[in-house]
Design a protein around this motif. Structure first.
Motif, PDB file in Angstrom:
ATOM      1  N   GLU A 297       0.849  -1.219   0.064  1.00 20.77           N
ATOM      2  CA  GLU A 297      -0.029  -0.054  -0.040  1.00 20.77           C
ATOM      3  C   GLU A 297       0.923   1.091  -0.012  1.00 20.77           C
ATOM      4  OE1 GLU A 297      -3.621  -0.128   2.559  1.00 20.77           O
ATOM      5  OE2 GLU A 297      -2.712   1.645   3.262  1.00 20.77           O
ATOM      6  N   ARG A 298       1.846   1.279   0.845  1.00 19.02           N
ATOM      7  CA  ARG A 298       2.574   2.581   0.824  1.00 19.02           C
ATOM      8  C   ARG A 298       3.900   2.294   1.548  1.00 19.02           C
ATOM      9  NH1 ARG A 298      -0.326   6.567   2.382  1.00 19.02           N
ATOM     10  NH2 ARG A 298      -2.151   5.429   2.874  1.00 19.02           N
ATOM     11  N   VAL A 299       5.175   2.916   1.026  1.00 14.95           N
ATOM     12  CA  VAL A 299       6.288   2.779   1.766  1.00 14.95           C
ATOM     13  C   VAL A 299       6.913   3.902   2.506  1.00 14.95           C
ATOM     14  CG1 VAL A 299       8.857   1.802   1.460  1.00 14.95           C
ATOM     15  CG2 VAL A 299       6.789   0.835   0.128  1.00 14.95           C
ATOM     16  N   VAL A 300       7.567   3.887   3.620  1.00 17.09           N
ATOM     17  CA  VAL A 300       7.968   5.448   4.014  1.00 17.09           C
ATOM     18  C   VAL A 300       9.416   5.353   4.529  1.00 17.09           C
ATOM     19  CG1 VAL A 300       7.515   6.946   6.019  1.00 17.09           C
ATOM     20  CG2 VAL A 300       5.711   5.963   4.621  1.00 17.09           C
ATOM     21  N   ASP A 301      10.164   6.281   4.231  1.00 16.53           N
ATOM     22  CA  ASP A 301      11.622   6.479   5.083  1.00 16.53           C
ATOM     23  C   ASP A 301      11.463   7.448   6.059  1.00 16.53           C
ATOM     24  OD1 ASP A 301      14.079   7.389   5.632  1.00 16.53           O
ATOM     25  OD2 ASP A 301      14.927   6.921   3.731  1.00 16.53           O
ATOM     26  N   HIS A 302      11.448   6.968   7.286  1.00 18.32           N
ATOM     27  CA  HIS A 302      11.318   8.045   8.437  1.00 18.32           C
ATOM     28  C   HIS A 302      12.302   9.138   8.551  1.00 18.32           C
ATOM     29  CE1 HIS A 302       8.498   4.863   9.115  1.00 18.32           C
ATOM     30  NE2 HIS A 302       7.742   5.756   9.396  1.00 18.32           N
ATOM     31  N   HIS A 303      13.570   8.704   8.055  1.00 17.29           N
ATOM     32  CA  HIS A 303      14.560   9.612   8.024  1.00 17.29           C
ATOM     33  C   HIS A 303      14.501  10.708   7.070  1.00 17.29           C
ATOM     34  CE1 HIS A 303      18.566  10.921   8.659  1.00 17.29           C
ATOM     35  NE2 HIS A 303      19.058  10.969   7.583  1.00 17.29           N
TER      36      HIS A 303
END
Ligand SMILES: Cc1cc2nc3c(=O)[nH]c(=O)nc-3n(C[C@H](O)[C@H](O)[C@H](O)COP(=O)(O)OP(=O)(O)OC[C@H]3O[C@@H](n4cnc5c(N)ncnc54)[C@H](O)[C@@H]3O)c2cc1C
Length: 320
Positions: free
Chosen positions: A199-205
């Protein structure tokens, strides 16, 4: 035995907003009872080593004037920031979504690590809130904000046909630390051109909330339903294959963790911000699946939880 004017079950956003609304209307004998060790519910952030990863809501959108007014204050206090999206901004908390819940709940009495096991009519017109520990709290009003299937399990014999039809889809989220950078484009969120089931991919940096590179991979509800019989290790291996696509040359995955949400998003919603149940109608069920009649988005989200909590708080406050 403790007696309270209002008991709120659940310290997620709707419970917090119900409590804040009661306080604003002069009702202060209020207690939130929360089964977890922190408030926030699906506004969830995990600390992983030096880093952080949101693994519930990543951001929120704003359609209502009420939320916009609060968001303007939160922007000024630097609790939230505009993350991306034009002309419809996606806002996110500057310290991880769970921080926003903690900031909003700062002055509210909350009993953590305490699971409610049943709600029933008691003596003298009071409601009995039975805790898993065996303790009972008496109250005049109870606001139940747990996801609907969990809320209904606290109210055996309660028949409210419309509410009983509300079901939730699950979601699995893999959280990974990279020992190098990711190739997820700035500002660290992608929901396009993803492999099937993602559904989604996130890089928190890149999102700006984590010192180290932590990546969350969200699988769709459909994928989660198809794979819910697998053990955690099997699910994590599948999700890790997706995360590997986002490694840059030379970087590797250092740690991997899984979050299984049994109740992530309502598949059907109620077109009313809360329902009143029980013989004396002093039990209110609310939460993100309860939408105001004029809700244009028509689905469960941060804003529907926010508005539902406010409506439930106002309802109890006006009953006195
Ligand atoms: C994976 C995922 C991704 C999401 N992404 C987005 C997004 O990007 N944008 C967006 O707007 N929304 C998103 N959402 C939805 C958003 O997070 C929710 O709509 C909102 O946070 C729900 O708030 P709530 O207070 O209604 O429920 P919850 O946050 O679920 O709060 C209910 C609380 O009740 C507690 N509880 C349950 N049973 C008991 C009991 N018996 N006794 C005591 N306490 C109990 C729970 O521990 C929980 O803290 C996402 C949700 C998930 C799971």
């Amino acid at each position: 035995m403790t007696t309270k004017e209002v008991i709120i079950i659940g310290g997620g956003l709707s419970g917090i907003m119900a409590a804040r609304t009661l306080f604003e209307n002069g009702v202060e004998d209020v207690l939130i009872v929360e089964k977890s060790r922190s408030v926030g519910g699906r506004l969830a952030t995990r600390r992983i080593g030096e880093g952080k990863a949101d693994h519930g809501a990543q951001f929120f959108t704003v359609r209502s004037g009420e939320l916009q007014q609060d968001v303007d204050k939160w922007l000024e206090a630097r609790w939230v920031k505009r993350w991306f999206g034009n002309p419809y901004p996606r806002y996110t908390s500057t310290g991880g979504m769970n921080d926003l819940a903690k900031q909003l709940a700062e002055t509210i009495p909350v009993k953590l690590n305490t699971k409610v096991s049943a709600i029933r009519d008691g003596r003298d017109g009071l409601l009995e809130i039975e805790l898993e520990s065996g303790e009972t709290i008496l109250t005049n009003h109870c606001i139940v904000t747990a996801p609907v299937p969990q809320a209904l399990s606290l109210l055996p014999g309660m028949t409210e046909p419309q509410v009983s039809t509300i079901s939730f889809a699950p979601c699995f989220v893999g959280m990974f630390t990279f020992n190098g950078s990711s190739c997820i484009p700035s500002p660290g969120h992608t929901d396009e051109n993803l492999p099937d089931g993602v559904e989604r991919v996130v890089d928190h940096h890149k999102k700006g909330i984590s010192q180290s590179v932590t990546v969350s991979v969200y699988m769709t509800g459909e994928w989660a339903k198809k794979n819910e019989m697998l053990e955690d290790d099997g699910i994590l291996t599948e999700i890790q294959r997706v995360a590997e696509h986002y490694l840059t040359e030379g970087s590797e995955i250092a740690t991997a963790e899984l979050k299984r949400w049994r109740y992530a998003e309502a598949e059907t919603v109620m077109r009313s911000p809360f329902v009143e149940v029980g013989t004396s109608k002093r039990i209110i069920i609310c939460g993100d699946a309860f939408l105001r009649v004029d809700d244009e988005a028509g689905r469960t989200r941060f804003e529907s939880a926010y508005l539902s909590g406010i409506s439930a708080g106002e309802r109890v406050a006006c009953k006195g």
